[in-house]
Write a protein that holds these residues in place. Structure first.
Motif, PDB file in Angstrom:
ATOM      1  N   SER A 185      -5.373   1.641  -2.396  1.00 59.10           N
ATOM      2  CA  SER A 185      -4.879   0.332  -2.726  1.00 59.10           C
ATOM      3  C   SER A 185      -5.182  -0.929  -1.813  1.00 59.10           C
ATOM      4  O   SER A 185      -5.498  -1.966  -2.252  1.00 59.10           O
ATOM      5  CB  SER A 185      -3.803   0.763  -2.016  1.00 59.10           C
ATOM      6  OG  SER A 185      -2.482  -0.100  -2.043  1.00 59.10           O
ATOM      7  N   HIS A 186      -5.876  -0.376  -1.547  1.00 58.56           N
ATOM      8  CA  HIS A 186      -7.175  -1.364   0.249  1.00 58.56           C
ATOM      9  C   HIS A 186      -7.547  -2.127  -1.096  1.00 58.56           C
ATOM     10  O   HIS A 186      -8.054  -3.114  -0.882  1.00 58.56           O
ATOM     11  CB  HIS A 186      -7.447  -0.529   1.446  1.00 58.56           C
ATOM     12  CG  HIS A 186      -8.013  -1.600   1.904  1.00 58.56           C
ATOM     13  ND1 HIS A 186      -9.325  -2.396   1.748  1.00 58.56           N
ATOM     14  CD2 HIS A 186      -7.139  -2.471   2.885  1.00 58.56           C
ATOM     15  CE1 HIS A 186      -9.779  -3.223   2.730  1.00 58.56           C
ATOM     16  NE2 HIS A 186      -8.907  -2.955   3.533  1.00 58.56           N
TER      17      HIS A 186
ATOM     18  N   VAL B 158       5.678   4.545   7.012  1.00 54.37           N
ATOM     19  CA  VAL B 158       4.086   3.957   6.946  1.00 54.37           C
ATOM     20  C   VAL B 158       4.285   2.098   8.640  1.00 54.37           C
ATOM     21  O   VAL B 158       5.607   2.029   8.108  1.00 54.37           O
ATOM     22  CB  VAL B 158       4.090   2.898   5.561  1.00 54.37           C
ATOM     23  CG1 VAL B 158       2.717   1.649   5.806  1.00 54.37           C
ATOM     24  CG2 VAL B 158       3.955   3.608   4.522  1.00 54.37           C
TER      25      VAL B 158
ATOM     26  N   VAL C 222      -4.108  10.956  -0.844  1.00 57.58           N
ATOM     27  CA  VAL C 222      -3.703  10.129   0.069  1.00 57.58           C
ATOM     28  C   VAL C 222      -5.281   9.005   0.781  1.00 57.58           C
ATOM     29  O   VAL C 222      -4.879   8.596   0.347  1.00 57.58           O
ATOM     30  CB  VAL C 222      -2.627  11.087   1.082  1.00 57.58           C
ATOM     31  CG1 VAL C 222      -2.713   9.529   2.239  1.00 57.58           C
ATOM     32  CG2 VAL C 222      -1.297  11.519   1.301  1.00 57.58           C
TER      33      VAL C 222
ATOM     34  N   VAL D 184       0.466   3.764  -2.641  1.00 56.73           N
ATOM     35  CA  VAL D 184       0.423   5.770  -1.915  1.00 56.73           C
ATOM     36  C   VAL D 184       1.628   6.721  -2.452  1.00 56.73           C
ATOM     37  O   VAL D 184       1.546   7.870  -3.417  1.00 56.73           O
ATOM     38  CB  VAL D 184       0.496   5.648  -0.883  1.00 56.73           C
ATOM     39  CG1 VAL D 184       0.113   7.077  -0.430  1.00 56.73           C
ATOM     40  CG2 VAL D 184      -1.004   4.964  -0.308  1.00 56.73           C
TER      41      VAL D 184
ATOM     42  N   ILE E 202      -4.931   5.605  -0.705  1.00 56.24           N
ATOM     43  CA  ILE E 202      -4.788   4.138   0.205  1.00 56.24           C
ATOM     44  C   ILE E 202      -5.955   4.043   0.437  1.00 56.24           C
ATOM     45  O   ILE E 202      -5.974   2.099   0.421  1.00 56.24           O
ATOM     46  CB  ILE E 202      -5.122   4.933   2.248  1.00 56.24           C
ATOM     47  CG1 ILE E 202      -3.857   5.878   2.476  1.00 56.24           C
ATOM     48  CG2 ILE E 202      -5.187   3.531   2.879  1.00 56.24           C
ATOM     49  CD1 ILE E 202      -4.124   6.419   3.646  1.00 56.24           C
ATOM     50  N   ARG E 203      -7.744   4.303   0.269  1.00 56.93           N
ATOM     51  CA  ARG E 203      -8.100   3.247   0.006  1.00 56.93           C
ATOM     52  C   ARG E 203      -8.287   2.343  -1.735  1.00 56.93           C
ATOM     53  O   ARG E 203      -8.666   1.264  -1.028  1.00 56.93           O
ATOM     54  CB  ARG E 203     -10.234   4.374  -0.159  1.00 56.93           C
ATOM     55  CG  ARG E 203     -10.599   4.655   1.408  1.00 56.93           C
ATOM     56  CD  ARG E 203     -12.273   5.387   1.435  1.00 56.93           C
ATOM     57  NE  ARG E 203     -11.922   6.469  -0.407  1.00 56.93           N
ATOM     58  CZ  ARG E 203     -11.366   7.154   0.403  1.00 56.93           C
ATOM     59  NH1 ARG E 203     -11.162   7.659   1.547  1.00 56.93           N
ATOM     60  NH2 ARG E 203     -11.832   8.849  -0.968  1.00 56.93           N
TER      61      ARG E 203
ATOM     62  N   THR F  41       0.985  -1.517   0.175  1.00 53.30           N
ATOM     63  CA  THR F  41       0.215  -0.393  -0.265  1.00 53.30           C
ATOM     64  C   THR F  41       0.947   1.129  -0.129  1.00 53.30           C
ATOM     65  O   THR F  41       0.334   1.966  -0.273  1.00 53.30           O
ATOM     66  CB  THR F  41      -1.268   0.061   1.004  1.00 53.30           C
ATOM     67  OG1 THR F  41      -1.962  -0.891   1.048  1.00 53.30           O
ATOM     68  CG2 THR F  41      -1.878   1.404   1.787  1.00 53.30           C
TER      69      THR F  41
ATOM     70  N   PHE G 172      -0.889   5.408   8.279  1.00 50.54           N
ATOM     71  CA  PHE G 172       0.269   6.541   7.087  1.00 50.54           C
ATOM     72  C   PHE G 172      -0.025   7.142   7.674  1.00 50.54           C
ATOM     73  O   PHE G 172      -0.568   8.283   8.485  1.00 50.54           O
ATOM     74  CB  PHE G 172      -0.442   6.456   6.467  1.00 50.54           C
ATOM     75  CG  PHE G 172      -0.236   5.455   4.489  1.00 50.54           C
ATOM     76  CD1 PHE G 172       0.529   5.511   3.853  1.00 50.54           C
ATOM     77  CD2 PHE G 172      -1.372   4.675   5.080  1.00 50.54           C
ATOM     78  CE1 PHE G 172       1.081   4.541   2.953  1.00 50.54           C
ATOM     79  CE2 PHE G 172      -1.304   3.690   3.584  1.00 50.54           C
ATOM     80  CZ  PHE G 172      -0.021   3.648   2.946  1.00 50.54           C
TER      81      PHE G 172
END
Length: 134
Positions: free
Chosen positions: A111-112, A64, A104, A49, A108-109, A45, A87
């Motif tokens: 990537s997750h 991270v 950011v 990001v 993050i969302r 992740t 993060f």
């Protein structure tokens, strides 16, 4: 990926590009398998990001942190619970930094939810087969 025993509780992990990571049981400074799992979660992740936000502005801080609890379940089997990827990212003041900062949470969302192969695999519970080659 190949893991070679180099001594009692000591191993070298090698990728096909020649990179090596020292692996161990936690008795010395070598990474344990659980630490590598946590590093893979955060690294996957984190890279997602960083690559996109970094196009908008170079971070002044990019850390991270990954944590989880190793537990023994009712069946007596070990596993991890409460996995968290946190993060701590800062960008300089200004329009570019503002754009990166605003991106950011969305990155993050994304990537997750769809980009990070590691967290997606862990969350989906992909079966693993283990066997001995004769």
């Amino acid at each position: 990926m190949e893991i070679e025993r180099t001594g009692a509780g000591r191993y070298d992990v090698r990728n096909v590009r020649g990179g090596t990571i020292a692996l161990g049981t936690g008795d010395d400074d070598r990474f344990t398998p659980v630490e590598l799992l946590l590093a893979a979660l955060g690294g996957c992740t984190g890279i997602d990001v960083d690559l996109v936000a970094g196009r908008r502005a170079e971070p002044t801080r990019f850390v991270v942190r990954v944590r989880g609890d190793k537990v023994r379940d009712e069946a007596g089997a070990n596993r991890m619970e409460n996995l968290e990827v946190e993060f701590d990212v800062e960008f300089a003041a200004g329009a570019d930094g503002d754009r990166a900062r605003e991106a950011v949470p969305r990155l993050i969302r994304q990537s997750h939810d769809r980009l990070c192969t590691v967290s997606r695999t862990v969350e989906l519970g992909t079966p693993v087969s283990a066997f001995q080659r004769s």
